[in-house]
Design an enzyme around this catalytic site. Structure first.
Site, PDB file in Angstrom:
ATOM      1  N   GLY A 114       8.454   0.412  10.301  1.00  0.00           N
ATOM      2  CA  GLY A 114       7.455   0.264  11.345  1.00  0.00           C
ATOM      3  C   GLY A 114       7.227   1.476  12.230  1.00  0.00           C
ATOM      4  N   HIS A 120      -1.614   6.583   3.889  1.00  0.00           N
ATOM      5  CA  HIS A 120      -0.875   6.928   2.660  1.00  0.00           C
ATOM      6  C   HIS A 120      -0.253   8.310   2.836  1.00  0.00           C
ATOM      7  CE1 HIS A 120       0.302   6.956  -1.507  1.00  0.00           C
ATOM      8  NE2 HIS A 120      -0.118   8.208  -1.557  1.00  0.00           N
ATOM      9  N   ILE A 156      -0.031  -5.626  -2.431  1.00  0.00           N
ATOM     10  CA  ILE A 156      -1.430  -5.468  -2.830  1.00  0.00           C
ATOM     11  C   ILE A 156      -2.207  -6.699  -2.357  1.00  0.00           C
ATOM     12  CG2 ILE A 156      -2.983  -5.345  -4.841  1.00  0.00           C
ATOM     13  CD1 ILE A 156      -1.462  -2.803  -4.518  1.00  0.00           C
ATOM     14  N   GLU A 210      -8.605  -1.412  -5.447  1.00  0.00           N
ATOM     15  CA  GLU A 210      -7.607  -0.574  -6.132  1.00  0.00           C
ATOM     16  C   GLU A 210      -6.828   0.247  -5.103  1.00  0.00           C
ATOM     17  OE1 GLU A 210      -9.374   1.741  -9.285  1.00  0.00           O
ATOM     18  OE2 GLU A 210      -7.431   2.822  -9.432  1.00  0.00           O
ATOM     19  N   ASN A 238       4.964   3.745  11.926  1.00  0.00           N
ATOM     20  CA  ASN A 238       3.529   3.877  12.168  1.00  0.00           C
ATOM     21  C   ASN A 238       3.040   2.824  13.166  1.00  0.00           C
ATOM     22  OD1 ASN A 238       2.128   6.024  10.448  1.00  0.00           O
ATOM     23  ND2 ASN A 238       3.566   5.099   9.014  1.00  0.00           N
ATOM     24  N   ASN A 251      -5.848   2.030   5.724  1.00  0.00           N
ATOM     25  CA  ASN A 251      -4.465   2.230   5.257  1.00  0.00           C
ATOM     26  C   ASN A 251      -4.033   3.674   5.482  1.00  0.00           C
ATOM     27  OD1 ASN A 251      -2.014   1.725   3.706  1.00  0.00           O
ATOM     28  ND2 ASN A 251      -2.988   2.908   2.046  1.00  0.00           N
TER      29      ASN A 251
HETATM   30  C1  GRF Z   1       5.262   5.767   5.486  1.00  0.00           C
HETATM   31  O1  GRF Z   1       5.379   7.039   4.917  1.00  0.00           O
HETATM   32  C2  GRF Z   1       3.957   5.152   5.048  1.00  0.00           C
HETATM   33  O2  GRF Z   1       2.905   6.063   4.849  1.00  0.00           O
HETATM   34  C3  GRF Z   1       4.357   4.563   3.755  1.00  0.00           C
HETATM   35  O3  GRF Z   1       5.622   3.971   4.010  1.00  0.00           O
HETATM   36  C4  GRF Z   1       6.310   4.814   4.935  1.00  0.00           C
HETATM   37  C5  GRF Z   1       7.028   3.938   5.971  1.00  0.00           C
HETATM   38  O4  GRF Z   1       6.231   3.646   7.021  1.00  0.00           O
HETATM   39  N1  GRF Z   1       3.408   3.604   3.234  1.00  0.00           N
HETATM   40  P1  GRF Z   1       6.724   2.878   8.364  1.00  0.00           P
HETATM   41  O5  GRF Z   1       7.818   3.659   9.010  1.00  0.00           O
HETATM   42  O6  GRF Z   1       7.200   1.508   7.943  1.00  0.00           O
HETATM   43  O7  GRF Z   1       5.496   2.847   9.207  1.00  0.00           O
END
Ligand code: GRF
Length: 207
Positions: free
Chosen positions: A12, A110, A93, A149, A14, A108
């Site tokens: 978490g 990435h 997904i 996708e 982000n 999203n």
């Molecule tokens: C991050 O690099 C994100 O881009 C990827 O998973 C990683 C973990 O993210 N999808 P978080 O710390 O759970 O936000």
């Protein structure tokens, strides 16, 4: 007020970046109405709990079909009046009905410069491992609108990060998060909240 629902699957960081930017006043008229995890017991849910934000786990495994899973997510986000759904380290997904219901209202993050090192199987540490093995000198992160996708929707923001000679997948992942992901995800939400994103075919213009 822009109500956002956040989808998570792990630590978490982000989600934390978004919460911090709301508290700092950078993200005005934006509130997180619910956090939904694809797994139980992840730290992202604890972060939401500590911030007094509604949080729950809705796992794909608990449903017979993708349709039923989509429906449960739609009902949950709709009940919380989510205007925008943010995938922040989300590893599941989503199906056709979810993408249709929230068309152009799901974004999203990435951890690579799409279209490089993305798609099915490229999640968590894996893109960074491929970056190191391939010898490329620049990587980074991408925020994009979500389509059916994985990692294919129109790109909103990207930020580059240089690969250092002594980098490992872990040190690179950490720097990509700190220098790119935690910057461009809140920024993309701000642009969305200010109605400054115009999608023209495969391109997103910032007005
Ligand atoms: C991050 O690099 C994100 O881009 C990827 O998973 C990683 C973990 O993210 N999808 P978080 O710390 O759970 O936000």
């Amino acid at each position: 007020m822009l109500n956002i629902g956040v989808l998570v699957s792990g630590g978490g960081s982000n989600l934390q970046a978004i919460m911090d930017r709301i508290e700092s006043g950078y993200l005005k008229n934006v509130q997180i109405v619910t956090v939904v995890s694809s797994k139980t017991g992840v730290y992202a849910l604890q972060r939401a709990q500590e911030h007094g934000i509604n949080n729950t786990c809705i796992s794909r495994k608990s449903f017979e079909s993708m349709e039923a899973y989509d429906d449960a997510l739609i009902r949950h986000f709709d009940a919380h009046k989510a205007d925008l759904v943010v995938m922040a380290g989300f590893l599941s997904i989503l199906g056709e009905s979810f993408n249709k219901f929230y068309d152009k209202r799901v974004i999203n993050i990435h951890p690579s410069l799409i279209p490089a090192f993305c798609g099915k199987g490229f999640y968590g540490i894996i893109p960074h491992r491929h970056v190191i093995e391939s010898g490329v000198k620049v990587t980074g992160a991408t925020v994009h609108f979500v389509e059916l996708e994985a990692d294919t929707g129109p790109i909103i923001l990207q930020k580059a990060v240089y690969v250092e000679d002594e980098d490992t997948p872990e040190s690179l992942q950490k720097r990509v998060m700190e220098q790119a992901e935690w910057e461009i995800l809140p920024e993309a939400i701000k642009l969305y909240a200010e109605n400054r994103l115009v999608i023209e075919g495969r391109r997103v213009k910032i007005v």
